[in-house]
Design a protein around this motif. Structure first.
Motif, PDB file in Angstrom:
ATOM      1  N   ARG A 163      53.333  -5.496  50.552  1.00 43.87           N
ATOM      2  CA  ARG A 163      53.523  -4.492  49.723  1.00 43.87           C
ATOM      3  C   ARG A 163      55.149  -4.456  49.318  1.00 43.87           C
ATOM      4  O   ARG A 163      55.341  -3.813  48.485  1.00 43.87           O
ATOM      5  CB  ARG A 163      52.496  -3.157  49.438  1.00 43.87           C
ATOM      6  N   ALA A 164      55.762  -4.271  49.913  1.00 47.10           N
ATOM      7  CA  ALA A 164      57.046  -3.468  50.531  1.00 47.10           C
ATOM      8  C   ALA A 164      57.942  -4.972  49.689  1.00 47.10           C
ATOM      9  O   ALA A 164      59.137  -4.637  48.654  1.00 47.10           O
ATOM     10  CB  ALA A 164      57.461  -3.839  51.607  1.00 47.10           C
ATOM     11  N   CYS A 165      58.219  -6.273  49.863  1.00 51.96           N
ATOM     12  CA  CYS A 165      58.610  -6.892  48.750  1.00 51.96           C
ATOM     13  C   CYS A 165      58.511  -7.153  47.375  1.00 51.96           C
ATOM     14  O   CYS A 165      57.535  -7.229  47.136  1.00 51.96           O
ATOM     15  CB  CYS A 165      58.416  -7.929  49.451  1.00 51.96           C
ATOM     16  N   ASP A 194      48.584   0.392  40.608  1.00 52.09           N
ATOM     17  CA  ASP A 194      47.988   0.298  41.974  1.00 52.09           C
ATOM     18  C   ASP A 194      48.477  -0.878  42.378  1.00 52.09           C
ATOM     19  O   ASP A 194      47.603  -0.564  43.187  1.00 52.09           O
ATOM     20  CB  ASP A 194      46.660   0.034  41.285  1.00 52.09           C
ATOM     21  N   THR A 195      49.341  -1.397  43.103  1.00 49.30           N
ATOM     22  CA  THR A 195      49.888  -2.311  43.838  1.00 49.30           C
ATOM     23  C   THR A 195      51.063  -1.848  44.506  1.00 49.30           C
ATOM     24  O   THR A 195      51.615  -2.286  45.392  1.00 49.30           O
ATOM     25  CB  THR A 195      50.153  -4.128  43.235  1.00 49.30           C
ATOM     26  N   VAL A 196      51.257  -0.950  44.230  1.00 51.06           N
ATOM     27  CA  VAL A 196      52.903  -0.145  44.423  1.00 51.06           C
ATOM     28  C   VAL A 196      52.478   0.757  45.803  1.00 51.06           C
ATOM     29  O   VAL A 196      51.632   1.840  45.386  1.00 51.06           O
ATOM     30  CB  VAL A 196      53.480   0.216  43.252  1.00 51.06           C
ATOM     31  N   ASP A 197      53.087   0.452  46.778  1.00 53.85           N
ATOM     32  CA  ASP A 197      52.772   1.468  47.684  1.00 53.85           C
ATOM     33  C   ASP A 197      54.843   2.096  48.432  1.00 53.85           C
ATOM     34  O   ASP A 197      55.639   1.721  48.870  1.00 53.85           O
ATOM     35  CB  ASP A 197      52.390   0.986  48.980  1.00 53.85           C
ATOM     36  N   PHE A 198      54.739   3.607  47.360  1.00 54.36           N
ATOM     37  CA  PHE A 198      56.614   4.019  47.747  1.00 54.36           C
ATOM     38  C   PHE A 198      56.294   3.896  49.597  1.00 54.36           C
ATOM     39  O   PHE A 198      58.326   3.848  50.105  1.00 54.36           O
ATOM     40  CB  PHE A 198      56.471   5.351  47.144  1.00 54.36           C
ATOM     41  N   PRO A 206      65.097   8.339  53.283  1.00 60.53           N
ATOM     42  CA  PRO A 206      65.080   9.329  52.959  1.00 60.53           C
ATOM     43  C   PRO A 206      63.831   9.644  52.196  1.00 60.53           C
ATOM     44  O   PRO A 206      62.736   9.060  51.546  1.00 60.53           O
ATOM     45  CB  PRO A 206      66.177   9.247  51.516  1.00 60.53           C
ATOM     46  N   LEU A 207      63.199  11.249  52.040  1.00 59.66           N
ATOM     47  CA  LEU A 207      62.863  11.520  51.365  1.00 59.66           C
ATOM     48  C   LEU A 207      62.671  11.542  50.021  1.00 59.66           C
ATOM     49  O   LEU A 207      60.975  11.427  49.143  1.00 59.66           O
ATOM     50  CB  LEU A 207      62.008  12.965  51.726  1.00 59.66           C
ATOM     51  N   GLY A 208      63.107  11.648  48.942  1.00 61.82           N
ATOM     52  CA  GLY A 208      63.698  11.135  47.488  1.00 61.82           C
ATOM     53  C   GLY A 208      63.137  10.006  46.943  1.00 61.82           C
ATOM     54  O   GLY A 208      63.513   8.687  48.307  1.00 61.82           O
ATOM     55  N   PRO A 209      63.453   9.994  45.760  1.00 60.12           N
ATOM     56  CA  PRO A 209      63.356  10.661  45.005  1.00 60.12           C
ATOM     57  C   PRO A 209      62.253  11.360  44.394  1.00 60.12           C
ATOM     58  O   PRO A 209      60.967  10.483  45.091  1.00 60.12           O
ATOM     59  CB  PRO A 209      64.338  10.344  43.738  1.00 60.12           C
ATOM     60  N   PRO A 213      46.270   7.094  48.600  1.00 58.45           N
ATOM     61  CA  PRO A 213      47.062   8.165  47.896  1.00 58.45           C
ATOM     62  C   PRO A 213      47.898   9.266  48.332  1.00 58.45           C
ATOM     63  O   PRO A 213      48.715   9.145  47.851  1.00 58.45           O
ATOM     64  CB  PRO A 213      45.886   8.937  48.017  1.00 58.45           C
ATOM     65  N   ALA A 214      48.251   8.891  49.750  1.00 62.65           N
ATOM     66  CA  ALA A 214      49.505   9.866  49.978  1.00 62.65           C
ATOM     67  C   ALA A 214      50.707   8.951  50.550  1.00 62.65           C
ATOM     68  O   ALA A 214      51.789   9.247  50.380  1.00 62.65           O
ATOM     69  CB  ALA A 214      49.673   9.878  51.572  1.00 62.65           C
ATOM     70  N   HIS A 215      50.630   8.042  49.841  1.00 61.00           N
ATOM     71  CA  HIS A 215      51.567   6.829  49.327  1.00 61.00           C
ATOM     72  C   HIS A 215      51.890   6.972  47.874  1.00 61.00           C
ATOM     73  O   HIS A 215      52.824   5.729  47.244  1.00 61.00           O
ATOM     74  CB  HIS A 215      51.904   5.718  49.811  1.00 61.00           C
ATOM     75  N   THR A 216      51.447   7.811  47.132  1.00 62.55           N
ATOM     76  CA  THR A 216      52.224   7.275  45.420  1.00 62.55           C
ATOM     77  C   THR A 216      52.469   8.454  44.965  1.00 62.55           C
ATOM     78  O   THR A 216      52.757   9.443  45.509  1.00 62.55           O
ATOM     79  CB  THR A 216      49.924   7.005  45.216  1.00 62.55           C
ATOM     80  N   PRO A 217      52.974   8.128  43.640  1.00 67.40           N
ATOM     81  CA  PRO A 217      54.311   9.045  43.151  1.00 67.40           C
ATOM     82  C   PRO A 217      53.436  10.652  43.229  1.00 67.40           C
ATOM     83  O   PRO A 217      54.553  11.911  43.632  1.00 67.40           O
ATOM     84  CB  PRO A 217      54.011   8.779  41.762  1.00 67.40           C
ATOM     85  N   LEU A 218      52.328  11.662  43.128  1.00 66.20           N
ATOM     86  CA  LEU A 218      52.466  12.702  43.783  1.00 66.20           C
ATOM     87  C   LEU A 218      52.231  13.437  44.382  1.00 66.20           C
ATOM     88  O   LEU A 218      52.501  14.416  44.529  1.00 66.20           O
ATOM     89  CB  LEU A 218      51.186  13.419  42.761  1.00 66.20           C
ATOM     90  N   HIS A 219      52.429  12.317  46.207  1.00 68.61           N
ATOM     91  CA  HIS A 219      52.425  12.852  47.423  1.00 68.61           C
ATOM     92  C   HIS A 219      53.853  12.839  48.144  1.00 68.61           C
ATOM     93  O   HIS A 219      53.544  12.846  49.192  1.00 68.61           O
ATOM     94  CB  HIS A 219      50.983  12.194  47.582  1.00 68.61           C
ATOM     95  N   VAL A 220      54.440  11.280  47.713  1.00 69.32           N
ATOM     96  CA  VAL A 220      55.284  10.367  48.788  1.00 69.32           C
ATOM     97  C   VAL A 220      56.505  11.172  48.149  1.00 69.32           C
ATOM     98  O   VAL A 220      57.285  11.070  49.955  1.00 69.32           O
ATOM     99  CB  VAL A 220      55.702   9.288  48.437  1.00 69.32           C
TER     100      VAL A 220
END
Length: 362
Positions: free
Chosen positions: A64-66, A287-291, A312-315, A352-359
């Motif tokens: 997923r990272a690539c 739904d394929t993206v893991d930040f 980094p924690l952000g953005p 879900p912890a790796h999605t925009p509202l939580h990451v």
């Protein structure tokens, strides 16, 4: 040249592969030059390369990272190939030898029985001299790599695997637009998809400034282009959108800071940013993206750029879930008779912890 065994034990035979796999390196005084030589075998309906399309025979290995692997995950979802083409997902980091299956129980891919993707390459090419890259498609019966040609894999998903496309699958590579799509994809590869790497791994100020200018010139052109249509090729999504999205979604979290592509954020470019939000909210893309995996990969693996390996924690990525303005254009997202894909398979849902509202801890 000494030999390298197929257990993943590294010797001098795979020194080149080690260096390529560990991550790209900044070479003092030199511009970045990606090795574009890949295993060019194809999986086709007629099996002309010895690899016929068959349900259940192959396994897609895609971290997923690539960003190059991300496009194959998107294409597989949009076309509905999940039940006929299984997927193995290495973790976001790797050592000098190979991507590893550290996310799986026991650190072993449950289908191939491998700890390292390197083992699938060595099963076919014991002296494989290049990087152990994702995406890769592996033949399950022989447990040997078939291809890692990321430029071709998604095109073949769209044109050779049609027997197994889901009902309502979009035509991502419409025949009438192929010439234009090919030209756009080639331009985007060199100026945008790989352009961010040319900026990030520039070995001199001169190289950096040249590639920086070329990248932003290209992004400005895309900003203008997306001011006239919802998607790159018009009212419907195509292969071109599948290829651009993985770069855009990584831009503010990674390329802007880590690669010093920092003229401005993508969020400050209205057409590109709303286009990115639009696709992120479209089933099969976001739904394929893991930040968490994305940031962990870049900031941890590229030690020459980020020697502390601090991630980094952000953005703040929550704006990706806000309203966009793309519905002001003519829209036929899935094409004639098309429909959105079903929800991802339970085993493939992003944490879900790796999605925009939580990451970012919000």
């Amino acid at each position: 040249m000494t030999t390298a065994d197929t257990t993943g034990t590294s010797t001098t035979a795979d020194t080149t592969a080690e260096n390529s796999t560990r991550g790209y390196y900044v070479t003092q005084g030199k511009a970045f030059d990606r090795d574009m030589n890949y295993i060019d075998d194809r999986i086709t309906r007629d099996g002309r390369d010895g690899w016929p399309v068959e349900a259940g025979r192959y396994r897609l290995i895609a971290a997923r990272a690539c960003p190059w692997a991300n496009r194959t995950l998107i294409s597989r979802r949009l076309l509905g190939l999940e039940d006929v083409l299984s997927v193995g997902m290495p973790g976001p980091t790797h050592d000098m030898r190979s991507w590893t299956f550290d996310l799986d129980e026991g650190g072993v891919d449950p289908v191939l029985g491998y700890e390292r993707l390197q083992q699938a390459y060595f099963a076919r090419f014991p002296y494989y001299p290049r990087g152990i890259t994702v995406p890769a498609v592996v033949d399950v019966p022989s447990k040997a790599v078939v291809t890692n040609d990321f430029q071709r894999i998604t095109l073949d998903f769209a044109t050779e695997w049609t027997e197994f496309h889901r009902e309502g699958a979009p035509d991502l590579y419409p025949e009438a637009q192929r010439e234009e799509i090919d030209a756009l994809n080639k331009w985007m590869l060199h100026r945008v998809n790989n352009g961010v790497y040319k900026v990030g791994f520039a070995g001199s100020q001169e190289d950096y400034e040249r590639e920086f200018a070329l990248l932003w010139e290209a992004l400005d052109e895309l900003e203008e282009r997306l001011g006239t249509s919802r998607y790159l090729m018009g009212p419907s999504i195509t292969e071109a959108d599948v290829r651009l999205f993985p770069t855009l979604i990584r831009f503010d979290p990674v390329y802007h800071g880590h690669f010093k592509a920092n003229r401005q954020t993508l969020a400050s470019m209205p057409n590109l940013w709303n286009y990115t939000k639009d696709l992120f909210q479209t089933p099969g893309f976001g739904d394929t993206v893991d930040f968490v995996q994305i940031k962990r990969h870049y900031y941890y693996v590229h030690e020459d750029i980020n020697p502390t390996q601090v991630v980094p924690l952000g953005p703040d990525l929550s704006p990706l879930m806000e309203a966009h303005d793309r519905d002001r254009f003519e829209t036929d997202t899935w094409g004639p008779g098309g429909a959105a894909p079903e929800a991802p398979l339970a085993a493939e849902v992003v944490d879900p912890a790796h999605t925009p509202l939580h990451v970012t801890g919000r």
